[in-house]
Design a protein around this motif. Structure first.
Motif, mmCIF file in Angstrom:
data_model
loop_
_atom_site.group_PDB
_atom_site.id
_atom_site.type_symbol
_atom_site.label_atom_id
_atom_site.label_comp_id
_atom_site.label_asym_id
_atom_site.label_seq_id
_atom_site.Cartn_x
_atom_site.Cartn_y
_atom_site.Cartn_z
ATOM 1 N N PHE A 226 24.259 -33.983 3.271
ATOM 2 C CA PHE A 226 25.655 -34.395 3.070
ATOM 3 C C PHE A 226 26.369 -33.422 2.142
ATOM 4 C CE2 PHE A 226 28.777 -36.675 0.455
ATOM 5 C CZ PHE A 226 29.637 -37.134 1.437
ATOM 6 N N ALA A 227 25.713 -33.047 1.055
ATOM 7 C CA ALA A 227 26.331 -32.128 0.098
ATOM 8 C C ALA A 227 26.552 -30.755 0.723
ATOM 9 C CB ALA A 227 25.450 -32.015 -1.141
ATOM 10 N N CYS B 200 30.320 -21.923 -3.401
ATOM 11 C CA CYS B 200 29.126 -22.672 -2.988
ATOM 12 C C CYS B 200 28.081 -22.708 -4.097
ATOM 13 C CB CYS B 200 28.537 -22.042 -1.727
ATOM 14 S SG CYS B 200 29.503 -22.335 -0.235
ATOM 15 N N LEU B 201 27.883 -21.592 -4.763
ATOM 16 C CA LEU B 201 26.922 -21.554 -5.867
ATOM 17 C C LEU B 201 27.347 -22.494 -6.991
ATOM 18 C CD1 LEU B 201 24.351 -20.141 -7.022
ATOM 19 C CD2 LEU B 201 25.914 -18.522 -8.113
ATOM 20 N N LEU B 202 28.622 -22.464 -7.352
ATOM 21 C CA LEU B 202 29.114 -23.334 -8.413
ATOM 22 C C LEU B 202 29.040 -24.804 -8.005
ATOM 23 C CD1 LEU B 202 32.231 -21.286 -9.599
ATOM 24 C CD2 LEU B 202 30.025 -21.531 -10.766
ATOM 25 N N PHE B 203 29.303 -25.080 -6.738
ATOM 26 C CA PHE B 203 29.198 -26.454 -6.257
ATOM 27 C C PHE B 203 27.759 -26.944 -6.382
ATOM 28 C CE2 PHE B 203 28.536 -29.572 -2.861
ATOM 29 C CZ PHE B 203 29.568 -30.461 -3.117
ATOM 30 N N GLY B 204 26.807 -26.099 -5.940
ATOM 31 C CA GLY B 204 25.406 -26.485 -6.079
ATOM 32 C C GLY B 204 24.998 -26.666 -7.525
ATOM 33 N N ALA B 205 25.489 -25.783 -8.406
ATOM 34 C CA ALA B 205 25.152 -25.893 -9.827
ATOM 35 C C ALA B 205 25.709 -27.180 -10.432
ATOM 36 C CB ALA B 205 25.692 -24.676 -10.572
ATOM 37 N N ALA B 206 26.930 -27.562 -10.003
ATOM 38 C CA ALA B 206 27.532 -28.791 -10.518
ATOM 39 C C ALA B 206 26.752 -30.025 -10.083
ATOM 40 C CB ALA B 206 28.985 -28.896 -10.057
ATOM 41 N N LEU B 207 26.181 -29.950 -8.875
ATOM 42 C CA LEU B 207 25.400 -31.081 -8.378
ATOM 43 C C LEU B 207 23.938 -31.016 -8.812
ATOM 44 C CD1 LEU B 207 26.720 -31.488 -4.721
ATOM 45 C CD2 LEU B 207 27.263 -32.876 -6.717
ATOM 46 N N GLY B 208 23.562 -29.952 -9.477
ATOM 47 C CA GLY B 208 22.171 -29.750 -9.845
ATOM 48 C C GLY B 208 21.509 -30.904 -10.567
ATOM 49 N N VAL C 14 22.512 -21.647 1.677
ATOM 50 C CA VAL C 14 21.468 -21.176 0.779
ATOM 51 C C VAL C 14 21.996 -21.046 -0.643
ATOM 52 C CG1 VAL C 14 21.852 -18.689 1.102
ATOM 53 C CG2 VAL C 14 19.571 -19.526 0.547
ATOM 54 N N PHE C 15 23.279 -20.751 -0.808
ATOM 55 C CA PHE C 15 23.829 -20.634 -2.160
ATOM 56 C C PHE C 15 24.046 -22.005 -2.798
ATOM 57 C CE2 PHE C 15 24.562 -16.380 -0.647
ATOM 58 C CZ PHE C 15 24.272 -15.623 -1.770
ATOM 59 N N VAL C 16 24.331 -23.011 -1.980
ATOM 60 C CA VAL C 16 24.340 -24.369 -2.514
ATOM 61 C C VAL C 16 22.939 -24.734 -2.999
ATOM 62 C CG1 VAL C 16 24.805 -26.795 -2.020
ATOM 63 C CG2 VAL C 16 26.229 -25.016 -0.975
ATOM 64 N N LEU C 17 21.930 -24.399 -2.196
ATOM 65 C CA LEU C 17 20.556 -24.716 -2.560
ATOM 66 C C LEU C 17 20.124 -23.958 -3.817
ATOM 67 C CD1 LEU C 17 17.967 -26.208 -1.829
ATOM 68 C CD2 LEU C 17 17.354 -24.291 -0.346
ATOM 69 N N ILE C 18 20.485 -22.679 -3.913
ATOM 70 C CA ILE C 18 20.170 -21.914 -5.129
ATOM 71 C C ILE C 18 20.830 -22.560 -6.342
ATOM 72 C CG2 ILE C 18 20.581 -19.720 -6.318
ATOM 73 C CD1 ILE C 18 20.200 -18.320 -3.627
ATOM 74 N N GLY C 19 22.088 -22.985 -6.172
ATOM 75 C CA GLY C 19 22.775 -23.640 -7.276
ATOM 76 C C GLY C 19 22.088 -24.925 -7.708
ATOM 77 N N VAL D 187 26.790 -13.217 -8.627
ATOM 78 C CA VAL D 187 27.673 -13.926 -7.700
ATOM 79 C C VAL D 187 28.984 -14.297 -8.388
ATOM 80 C CG1 VAL D 187 27.934 -16.028 -6.322
ATOM 81 C CG2 VAL D 187 25.783 -14.764 -6.274
ATOM 82 N N ILE D 188 28.921 -14.707 -9.658
ATOM 83 C CA ILE D 188 30.138 -15.048 -10.388
ATOM 84 C C ILE D 188 30.983 -13.802 -10.642
ATOM 85 C CG2 ILE D 188 31.075 -15.979 -12.535
ATOM 86 C CD1 ILE D 188 29.786 -18.079 -10.751
ATOM 87 N N ILE D 189 30.375 -12.768 -11.214
ATOM 88 C CA ILE D 189 31.122 -11.566 -11.595
ATOM 89 C C ILE D 189 31.702 -10.868 -10.376
ATOM 90 C CG2 ILE D 189 30.888 -9.245 -12.572
ATOM 91 C CD1 ILE D 189 28.846 -10.455 -14.547
#
Length: 414
Positions: A8-9, A36-44, A294-299, A387-389
């Motif tokens: 779902f996420a 996507c990375l930040l979204f995954g990190a927020a849901l971490g 994959v970037f959501v998953l990494i996050g 990814v951020i920079i």
């Protein structure tokens, strides 16, 4: 429940990115990958617990390794299909310089930084340098595609960044496996295996077999289209199927599947060069569907506690790897890279050497083979910062490059 929550996420964020793709790529100063990375990190805190305890258990890193490998395979195929059909043949000198000189220099520079800032031994330092040396085709594509990049960054610069990011992911296997073998086997045996199995079979065999498969697939498509048994719309499906077939098939026979996929894509493009086809873009719909999750998953799996435990030196190392492992060498090598005609182009291309899925894949591979626990915390911190920079600086720097190149043109006319 755990699987449904994770799907779902991921599905929700990919749906949102797809619906707002034009806004994100043309209006916002941040890439889809970064979001996507930040979204995954927020849901971490939530999904990380679910993923670790219910979905993946003790195999969460193996799951990330496989997801990263498949993502890389599809991404490098997408890059190969986006490049002009004669790119490698026309710009072979550029590719030779950035791969045969630039990649080893980034590897050794990263190793030196790791040894100095982390205080680790030579072989672990070489391993960190190898994991973070390859640039990432997924993040690179988000930097050099879109309306702004197409308008402001010369095509030869965009193509060089993309081609390098796809090719060095496979060649990076050479440098990752050398310290792994030296850490796990006697020196003489390790060097012998690296020279025979890794260089000759896993890399050389991948280039040969991947090239043959790609060329044959291209010729078969030409034959089928002329009958006609196939249509241009099939190119998208063929590209995806070819990437998965080559990736899995060559892994089964023990060769570098990622490198083989890129070579197969290049040769497929050459194989269809004698027919007219509509522009195909694997990165558009299909690749977004496979690249972003994959970037959501990494996050979700970012190791925040391990980052804090490593201290400031790890942060300094990550920043140094993102900002300095590549740019100085590109400035040195630029006189022998024909694609880079202006110093501003060299600065742009040298800065944008993003670290992403390839580093995640190689970190997992190295962890499996050596058992070194701190590889993922270090690699993930580098990935996160890169990814951020790179994600927030792509649009401003592309605009800056465009303005400076326009000024040069006006001065030359005036």
């Amino acid at each position: 429940m755990a699987l449904e929550l994770l799907l779902f996420a991921i599905g929700g964020v990919v749906l949102t990115m797809s619906l707002l793709a034009g806004l994100i790529s043309n209006r916002l100063w941040i890439s889809e990958v970064t979001l996507c990375l930040l979204f995954g990190a927020a849901l971490g805190p939530l999904l990380g617990y679910v993923a670790e305890t219910q979905l993946f258990g003790d195999n969460r890193m193996n799951t990330l390794e496989e997801v990263a490998r498949i993502t890389l395979g599809i991404a490098v195929m997408g890059t190969a299909l986006r490049l002009p059909m004669s790119y490698v043949r026309s710009w072979w000198r550029d590719m030779g310089v950035v791969l045969l000189l630039g990649l080893p220099l980034m590897w050794l520079t990263g190793a030196g930084m790791a040894a100095a800032l982390l205080g680790v031994g030579l072989l672990p330092a070489l391993l960190i340098g190898a994991i973070t040396a390859p640039t990432d085709p997924v993040v690179a594509a988000s930097i050099v595609t879109g309306r702004i990049a197409n308008a402001k960054v010369p095509a030869r610069v965009r193509h060089l960044i993309q081609a390098e990011s796809a090719a060095n992911d496979g060649l990076g296997f050479l440098f990752v496996m050398l310290p792994i073998l030296l850490l796990t086997k006697p020196a003489a045996e390790a060097w012998g295996e690296w020279a025979s199995r890794i260089i000759l079979w896993e890399v050389g065999g991948a280039i040969l077999i991947g090239g043959i498969i790609g060329w044959l697939a291209g010729k078969l498509f030409v034959w089928a289209k002329k009958k006609p048994y196939s249509e241009d719309e099939s190119l998208l499906t063929i590209g995806l199927a070819l990437s998965l077939t080559v990736l899995a098939g060559l892994e089964l026979i023990g060769t570098d599947g990622i490198l083989a996929v890129f070579v197969a894509g290049i040769m497929f493009n050459r194989g269809i060069s004698d027919i007219e086809t509509h522009q195909h873009n694997l990165h558009g719909a299909i690749t977004r569907f496979f690249d972003l999750p994959v970037f959501v998953l990494i996050g979700v799996l970012l190791p925040w506690k391990e980052w804090l435990a490593m201290g400031w030196n790890a942060l300094f190392l990550a920043l140094a790897l993102v900002l300095l492992r590549r740019l100085p060498w590109w400035l040195v090598l630029s006189p022998i890279i024909p694609s880079l005609k202006k110093r501003d182009e060299t600065l742009f291309a040298g800065f944008f050497g993003p670290i992403g899925v390839a580093a995640a894949y190689y970190a997992m591979l190295a962890h499996d083979k050596t058992g070194i626990e701190w590889l993922w915390p270090v690699a993930s911190l580098v990935i996160f910062l890169s990814v951020i920079i790179h994600g927030i600086s792509a649009t401003p720097l592309a605009n800056l490059l465009g303005r400076r190149l326009e000024r040069y043109e006006d001065e030359a006319k005036g």
